[in-house]
Design a protein around this motif. Structure first.
Motif, mmCIF file in Angstrom:
data_model
loop_
_atom_site.group_PDB
_atom_site.id
_atom_site.type_symbol
_atom_site.label_atom_id
_atom_site.label_comp_id
_atom_site.label_asym_id
_atom_site.label_seq_id
_atom_site.Cartn_x
_atom_site.Cartn_y
_atom_site.Cartn_z
ATOM 1 N N SER A 69 4.805 32.924 0.594
ATOM 2 C CA SER A 69 4.464 32.220 -0.858
ATOM 3 C C SER A 69 5.054 31.027 -0.932
ATOM 4 C CB SER A 69 4.768 33.273 -1.857
ATOM 5 O OG SER A 69 3.770 34.414 -2.021
ATOM 6 N N VAL A 70 6.586 31.055 -0.447
ATOM 7 C CA VAL A 70 7.400 30.045 -0.537
ATOM 8 C C VAL A 70 6.911 28.787 0.189
ATOM 9 C CG1 VAL A 70 9.684 28.890 0.182
ATOM 10 C CG2 VAL A 70 9.318 31.401 -0.951
ATOM 11 N N ALA A 71 6.365 29.196 1.356
ATOM 12 C CA ALA A 71 5.696 27.782 2.110
ATOM 13 C C ALA A 71 4.541 27.233 1.421
ATOM 14 C CB ALA A 71 5.198 28.393 3.460
ATOM 15 N N ARG A 72 3.668 28.159 0.769
ATOM 16 C CA ARG A 72 2.659 27.671 -0.018
ATOM 17 C C ARG A 72 2.922 26.891 -1.315
ATOM 18 N NH1 ARG A 72 -0.729 30.216 -3.843
ATOM 19 N NH2 ARG A 72 0.231 32.060 -3.963
ATOM 20 N N GLY A 73 4.201 27.425 -2.087
ATOM 21 C CA GLY A 73 4.486 26.655 -3.086
ATOM 22 C C GLY A 73 5.094 25.460 -2.880
ATOM 23 N N LEU A 74 6.212 25.244 -1.540
ATOM 24 C CA LEU A 74 6.460 23.999 -1.250
ATOM 25 C C LEU A 74 5.417 23.162 -0.782
ATOM 26 C CD1 LEU A 74 9.901 25.222 0.583
ATOM 27 C CD2 LEU A 74 9.703 24.074 -1.420
ATOM 28 N N GLY A 75 4.541 23.467 -0.148
ATOM 29 C CA GLY A 75 3.338 22.840 0.225
ATOM 30 C C GLY A 75 2.440 22.105 -0.822
ATOM 31 N N GLY A 76 2.553 23.083 -1.903
ATOM 32 C CA GLY A 76 1.588 22.564 -3.314
ATOM 33 C C GLY A 76 2.479 21.447 -3.866
ATOM 34 N N LEU A 77 3.858 21.576 -3.937
ATOM 35 C CA LEU A 77 4.562 20.728 -4.680
ATOM 36 C C LEU A 77 4.532 19.158 -4.053
ATOM 37 C CD1 LEU A 77 8.017 22.395 -5.633
ATOM 38 C CD2 LEU A 77 6.166 21.611 -7.173
ATOM 39 N N PHE A 78 4.599 19.434 -2.538
ATOM 40 C CA PHE A 78 4.775 18.074 -1.865
ATOM 41 C C PHE A 78 3.302 17.267 -1.712
ATOM 42 C CE2 PHE A 78 4.128 15.684 2.363
ATOM 43 C CZ PHE A 78 5.366 15.038 2.079
ATOM 44 N N ILE A 79 2.506 18.036 -1.400
ATOM 45 C CA ILE A 79 1.056 17.476 -1.415
ATOM 46 C C ILE A 79 0.646 16.836 -2.826
ATOM 47 C CG2 ILE A 79 -1.414 17.809 -0.935
ATOM 48 C CD1 ILE A 79 -0.626 19.673 1.158
ATOM 49 N N GLY A 80 1.179 17.800 -3.990
ATOM 50 C CA GLY A 80 0.524 17.379 -5.255
ATOM 51 C C GLY A 80 1.431 16.315 -5.660
ATOM 52 N N MET A 81 2.732 16.202 -5.541
ATOM 53 C CA MET A 81 3.574 15.253 -6.171
ATOM 54 C C MET A 81 3.194 13.959 -5.424
ATOM 55 S SD MET A 81 5.727 14.823 -8.337
ATOM 56 C CE MET A 81 4.852 13.323 -8.967
ATOM 57 N N LEU A 82 2.771 13.844 -4.058
ATOM 58 C CA LEU A 82 2.667 12.688 -3.014
ATOM 59 C C LEU A 82 1.110 12.055 -3.988
ATOM 60 C CD1 LEU A 82 3.260 10.924 -0.777
ATOM 61 C CD2 LEU A 82 2.042 12.446 0.678
ATOM 62 N N VAL A 83 0.101 12.971 -3.958
ATOM 63 C CA VAL A 83 -1.073 12.507 -4.447
ATOM 64 C C VAL A 83 -1.026 12.063 -5.851
ATOM 65 C CG1 VAL A 83 -3.469 13.067 -4.769
ATOM 66 C CG2 VAL A 83 -2.249 13.810 -2.823
ATOM 67 N N LEU A 84 -0.104 12.748 -6.780
ATOM 68 C CA LEU A 84 0.019 12.289 -8.110
ATOM 69 C C LEU A 84 0.666 10.922 -7.983
ATOM 70 C CD1 LEU A 84 1.580 15.397 -9.980
ATOM 71 C CD2 LEU A 84 -0.201 14.174 -10.624
ATOM 72 N N ILE A 85 1.702 10.665 -7.486
ATOM 73 C CA ILE A 85 2.419 9.429 -7.453
ATOM 74 C C ILE A 85 1.341 8.056 -6.738
ATOM 75 C CG2 ILE A 85 4.131 7.810 -6.432
ATOM 76 C CD1 ILE A 85 5.973 10.582 -6.379
ATOM 77 N N MET A 86 0.584 8.363 -5.911
ATOM 78 C CA MET A 86 -0.268 7.713 -5.281
ATOM 79 C C MET A 86 -1.461 7.324 -6.261
ATOM 80 S SD MET A 86 -0.445 8.839 -1.280
ATOM 81 C CE MET A 86 -1.688 7.829 -0.807
ATOM 82 N N SER A 87 -1.962 8.367 -6.741
ATOM 83 C CA SER A 87 -3.191 7.845 -7.713
ATOM 84 C C SER A 87 -2.698 7.534 -8.939
ATOM 85 C CB SER A 87 -3.991 9.204 -7.977
ATOM 86 O OG SER A 87 -2.887 10.366 -8.541
ATOM 87 N N SER A 88 -1.513 7.553 -9.451
ATOM 88 C CA SER A 88 -1.040 6.998 -10.607
ATOM 89 C C SER A 88 -0.802 5.671 -10.371
ATOM 90 C CB SER A 88 0.017 7.864 -11.208
ATOM 91 O OG SER A 88 1.118 7.739 -10.380
ATOM 92 N N ARG A 89 -0.081 5.403 -9.198
ATOM 93 C CA ARG A 89 0.085 4.027 -8.782
ATOM 94 C C ARG A 89 -1.300 3.058 -8.836
ATOM 95 N NH1 ARG A 89 2.150 0.174 -9.581
ATOM 96 N NH2 ARG A 89 3.486 -1.152 -8.303
ATOM 97 N N ALA A 90 -2.298 3.744 -8.185
ATOM 98 C CA ALA A 90 -3.484 3.014 -8.053
ATOM 99 C C ALA A 90 -4.078 2.591 -9.579
ATOM 100 C CB ALA A 90 -4.709 3.613 -7.377
#
Length: 323
Positions: free
Chosen positions: A169-190
């Motif tokens: 669960s921790v691995a899944r949570g960290l993965g979700g945070l990292f991927i979600g935040m990365l895409v959040l920043i990229m999409s908001s930048r666009a």
């Protein structure tokens, strides 16, 4: 022009998806480590969703556009409370806890007051930037220590989770945070890039672009993250995201920009935008206090009032911009 429109439309679609991934990851970590949802909202979501503001303001300061940096930070704070929180509670009312009244809202009022005081002499120096960053460390320290202390008592007696399941669960949570935040920043930048391109074509000023289009664009992560959290029943996380984001915007975003280059703000920022941000923060505190004292949820009537404030502020911007 068409490329800018495509960037805005596609960016919005990806932004909504990434917010769900981000919130799911945060919820998993909060449950596995028995961390209060409010603390996750203040620190992880607050910092994460303020990342676009930090990037945009730092770039603006480096490129010699200080008004864009300030307009982005203060405009985002106004939008976070008036539009983001207003829209969130229109969809899902939020319960106000005692610690919001006794600790979190007073800290936000203090931070807002410091921002107004620093602008009183008409310049934001590197010393002001250091003060803001130092205050950020102090405020976050208070939030973390007290929230963890509350969380410890709240979670006493919880069952023990199997080690293998917890690791997964921790691995899944960290993965979700990292991927979600990365895409959040990229999409908001666009989205921000596309919006600024369109605004430039329409002949809007730098300050107005920062206060409106860039501020709305960089507040999109807060909007979708807060609505997603509220719809999943994570009300503390939704409110914590707004309070945390505004603290980061006022202290980290402005502090970083001032450290990069001294800022001499337009007088209108103090007479209009800081005033609006201060009044809105006081209004939020009064609404939270009323909801707590009357044991009601922070609900749709409060949300409608906040959204109306945003509409009035936007009209004020348009009127003063044409003067």
């Amino acid at each position: 022009m068409w490329l800018a429109i495509i960037a805005v439309v596609v960016g919005l679609a990806i932004l909504v998806w990434s917010a769900d991934v981000f919130i799911d990851g945060a919820v998993v970590l909060a449950k596995k480590f028995s961390v209060p949802s409010f603390l996750i909202g203040v620190v992880i979501l607050g910092l994460g969703t303020s990342a676009p503001e930090m990037v945009v303001s730092a770039l603006a300061a480096l490129e010699g556009s200080p008004e864009l940096a300030l307009g982005n930070a203060y405009g985002s704070n106004i939008i976070n409370i008036a539009l983001v929180l207003g829209a969130t509670v229109l969809i899902s009312p939020i319960l106000i806890r005692k610690s919001i009244i006794n600790r979190d809202m007073p800290l936000l009022l203090l931070v807002t007051g410091v921002a107004a005081w620093q602008l009183g002499d008409g310049v934001l120096s590197s010393t002001d930037g250091i003060i803001l960053i130092a205050l950020l460390v102090v405020v976050l320290g208070i939030q973390i220590v007290l929230s963890l202390r509350e969380g410890h008592h709240e979670h006493e007696g919880d069952g023990v989770v199997e080690a293998a399941e917890q690791e997964h669960s921790v691995a899944r949570g960290l993965g979700g945070l990292f991927i979600g935040m990365l895409v959040l920043i990229m999409s908001s930048r666009a989205i921000v890039w596309g919006a600024v391109e369109l605004a430039t074509l329409w002949g809007l000023s730098e300050l107005i672009i920062g206060l409106t289009i860039v501020a709305v664009g960089t507040s999109l992560p807060e909007l979708v993250a807060s609505i997603s959290a509220a719809r999943k029943g994570e009300h503390d996380m939704a409110l914590g995201n707004i309070i945390g984001s505004n603290i980061f915007n006022t202290l980290a975003v402005v502090g970083l920009a001032a450290l990069i280059a001294p800022i001499t703000p337009n007088a209108m920022i103090l007479s209009r935008d800081i005033l609006a941000m201060g009044l809105l923060t006081l209004l939020l505190f009064a609404m939270c206090l009323f909801a707590f004292k009357t044991k009601r949820s922070f609900g749709r009537s409060s949300g409608a009032t906040l959204v109306l404030f945003f509409a009035g502020y936007t009209l004020w911007l348009i009127q003063t911009a044409s003067m």
